[in-house]
Enzyme design. Structure first.
Site, PDB file in Angstrom:
ATOM      1  CE1 TYR A  61      -4.001   0.910  -0.505  1.00  0.00           C
ATOM      2  CE2 TYR A  61      -4.346  -1.113   0.572  1.00  0.00           C
ATOM      3  CZ  TYR A  61      -5.031  -0.206  -0.101  1.00  0.00           C
ATOM      4  OH  TYR A  61      -6.339  -0.085  -0.605  1.00  0.00           O
ATOM      5  CD  GLU A  63      -4.757   5.214   0.671  1.00  0.00           C
ATOM      6  OE1 GLU A  63      -4.754   5.924   1.549  1.00  0.00           O
ATOM      7  OE2 GLU A  63      -5.684   4.487   0.381  1.00  0.00           O
ATOM      8  CG  ASP A 207      -7.206  10.428 -24.379  1.00  0.00           C
ATOM      9  OD1 ASP A 207      -6.076   9.789 -24.145  1.00  0.00           O
ATOM     10  OD2 ASP A 207      -8.312  10.022 -24.172  1.00  0.00           O
ATOM     11  CB  THR A 233      -3.125   3.556 -22.387  1.00  0.00           C
ATOM     12  OG1 THR A 233      -2.950   3.631 -23.737  1.00  0.00           O
ATOM     13  CG2 THR A 233      -4.749   3.744 -22.322  1.00  0.00           C
ATOM     14  CE  LYS A 236      -5.702   2.140 -25.564  1.00  0.00           C
ATOM     15  NZ  LYS A 236      -6.558   3.167 -25.671  1.00  0.00           N
ATOM     16  NE  ARG A 242      -5.055  -4.333 -19.997  1.00  0.00           N
ATOM     17  CZ  ARG A 242      -5.266  -4.129 -21.137  1.00  0.00           C
ATOM     18  NH1 ARG A 242      -6.448  -3.141 -21.165  1.00  0.00           N
ATOM     19  NH2 ARG A 242      -5.195  -4.656 -22.483  1.00  0.00           N
TER      20      ARG A 242
HETATM   21  C1  LIG Z   1      -7.769   3.285 -24.852  1.00  0.00           C
HETATM   22  C2  LIG Z   1      -8.112   4.913 -24.563  1.00  0.00           C
HETATM   23  C3  LIG Z   1      -8.610   5.261 -23.396  1.00  0.00           C
HETATM   24  C4  LIG Z   1      -8.762   4.148 -22.188  1.00  0.00           C
HETATM   25  O1  LIG Z   1      -8.006   3.591 -21.955  1.00  0.00           O
HETATM   26  P1  LIG Z   1      -8.276   2.368 -20.766  1.00  0.00           P
HETATM   27  O2  LIG Z   1      -7.138   1.748 -20.339  1.00  0.00           O
HETATM   28  O3  LIG Z   1      -9.075   1.379 -21.592  1.00  0.00           O
HETATM   29  O4  LIG Z   1      -8.950   2.996 -19.687  1.00  0.00           O
HETATM   30  C5  LIG Z   1      -8.757   6.661 -23.455  1.00  0.00           C
HETATM   31  N1  LIG Z   1      -8.758   7.419 -24.299  1.00  0.00           N
HETATM   32  C6  LIG Z   1      -8.367   6.959 -25.650  1.00  0.00           C
HETATM   33  C7  LIG Z   1      -8.364   7.933 -26.547  1.00  0.00           C
HETATM   34  C8  LIG Z   1      -8.138   5.516 -25.825  1.00  0.00           C
HETATM   35  O5  LIG Z   1      -7.722   5.249 -26.975  1.00  0.00           O
END
Ligand SMILES: *Cc1c(COP(=O)(O)O)cnc(C)c1O
Length: 422
Positions: A61, A63, A207, A233, A236, A242
């Site tokens: 933990y 936090e 994003d 993320t 990807k 993850r």
């Molecule tokens: C994949 C993705 C997310 C979300 O990611 P998670 O890990 O699945 O929550 C957010 N924004 C965009 C543009 C994405 O492609």
């Protein structure tokens, strides 16, 4: 069920203790090895990352932030988080980094919380044109708690309509403007978006979930010098565990850290934080930069291969790791194409194309990505072959005998590029 030498000796103990779940681990490994993984948001992370994920850091933990934790015994995990933060700042040339978001969606919740109040106006890309759920879907917190105004792509070239974006910004005076998408194959003009944000006094949020790996590999321009905040993320194209991450200007550091904890999460997943640090080190290598370049060239070959089979690449092709393919010429819907490919050992997803006449559950398109196959070591000749396998699957994959034939060709191809070798 036999064991697999990819797994360490602990796996034998798991098999004895819980054969049901051990069997899932084994069969999923086989599925990843012997199917074609074309989902644009997936990749094969390294054994080093998997080792950190499976470590005792999961027990801790922590936090708070390094040096300012709410629990004792954080000396060791602090080191991992500090190393990761420094690596993120160096890799992206960022003034601040937060490695704690559990996922991309969590990172985005933190961004909303750091910069907006419920009810504020936020400009973001429309979902049917490639935006993400967290960019204002009615079934998501973003669409329920914020006044989301959506911009889209032009009908003629299927590229972001920056004139529309600017008009909407002038009209609606948004608190924040979001660019970045889940199904947009082209590059984004960050300089143009910055100018619009400055004109209307909006926070510039990128994003970068999908394409941040290409930025890390220096294969496409970075949003970091332009944006106030970049969320993404780590699993990807970036090829890490993850999870999510946020980088920003120093002036927003405190707001972002507070929004992540205590604003949105409790304890960070320290095994994932350490795994993110490992991935960031991997991304800083010349090998990864070569990989990022190859991901794009492979996707371009794959998209033109599909065009040679009569399908149409949305926006004329791709400049990234993903391509959106309009398959109306085949007479088959995205939904059926997705199913037929699945039966043929090819994993991809149905996807709406801009101005899609079909419903989101059916669609006229598929989305393909090259991140995973490129990690396997595949190149242009294999992309040509994959395009032809997809075309065969869409046409014939509904017939069990034909699907089995395609599956066996997929097996042969993937066997030449083993992932997680025994
Ligand atoms: C994949 C993705 C997310 C979300 O990611 P998670 O890990 O699945 O929550 C957010 N924004 C965009 C543009 C994405 O492609």
């Amino acid at each position: 069920m036999s064991s697999d030498t990819f797994f360490g000796p602990d796996f034998d103990a798991l098999q004895a203790q819980d054969p049901d779940i051990a069997a899932v681990l084994l069969s999923e490994l086989e599925r990843q090895r012997h199917g074609l993984q074309l989902i644009a948001s997936e990749n094969f992370t390294s054994p080093a990352v998997l080792t950190a994920l499976g470590s005792t850091l999961s027990n801790k933990y922590a936090e708070g932030y390094p040096g300012k934790r709410y629990y004792g015994g954080c000396e060791e995990v602090d080191k991992a988080e500090l190393i990761g933060i420094e690596r993120a700042k160096a890799l992206f040339g960022a003034e601040h980094a937060n490695l704690q978001p559990h996922s991309g969606a969590s990172a985005n919740i933190a961004v909303y919380q750091a910069f907006t109040k419920p009810g504020d106006t936020v400009l973001a890309m429309s979902l049917p044109h490639g935006g993400h759920l967290t960019h204002g879907s009615k079934v998501n917190f973003s669409g329920k708690w914020f006044n989301i105004v959506s911009y889209g792509v032009r009908a003629d070239n299927e590229l972001i309509d920056y004139d529309e974006l600017r008009d909407l910004a002038l009209e609606n005076a948004p608190r924040m403007i979001c660019t970045g998408a889940t199904a947009y194959p082209s590059l984004i003009d960050f300089e143009r978006v910055r100018a619009i944000c400055d004109e209307v006094g909006a926070i510039m949020w990128v994003d970068a979930a999908h394409f941040i790996g290409l930025v890390a590999g220096k294969a496409i321009p970075s949003p970091v010098p332009y944006a106030d905040v970049v969320s993404f993320t780590t699993h990807k194209v970036l090829r890490g565990p993850r999870g999510g991450m946020i980088v920003s200007k120093a002036e927003h550091a405190a707001a972002i850290d507070k929004a992540v904890f205590p604003g949105m999460q409790g304890g960070p997943i320290m095994s994932a934080v350490a795994a993110k640090a490992i991935a960031l080190k991997e991304c800083a290598t010349p090998e990864y930069q070569e990989y990022a370049k190859n991901v794009i060239s492979n996707c371009q070959v794959l998209a033109s291969g599909l065009e040679e089979h009569g399908m149409r690449a949305v926006s004329g092709g791709t400049q990234t790791h993903l391509a959106l393919i309009d398959i109306r010429s085949t007479g088959i819907s995205g939904k059926i194409a997705d199913e037929r490919c699945g039966l043929s050992g090819i994993t991809l997803n149905k996807n709406a194309i801009p101005y899609d006449p079909e419903s989101p559950a059916v669609t006229s398109g598929i989305r393909v990505g090259s991140a995973a196959t490129t990690t396997q070591g595949m190149g242009a000749p294999e992309m040509v072959q994959i395009a032809s396998l997809i075309a065969r699957a869409i046409k014939d994959g509904g017939e069990p005998a034909k699907a089995a034939e395609i599956r066996s060709d997929v097996y042969e191809l993937t066997a030449r590029f083993p992932v997680y070798p025994r």
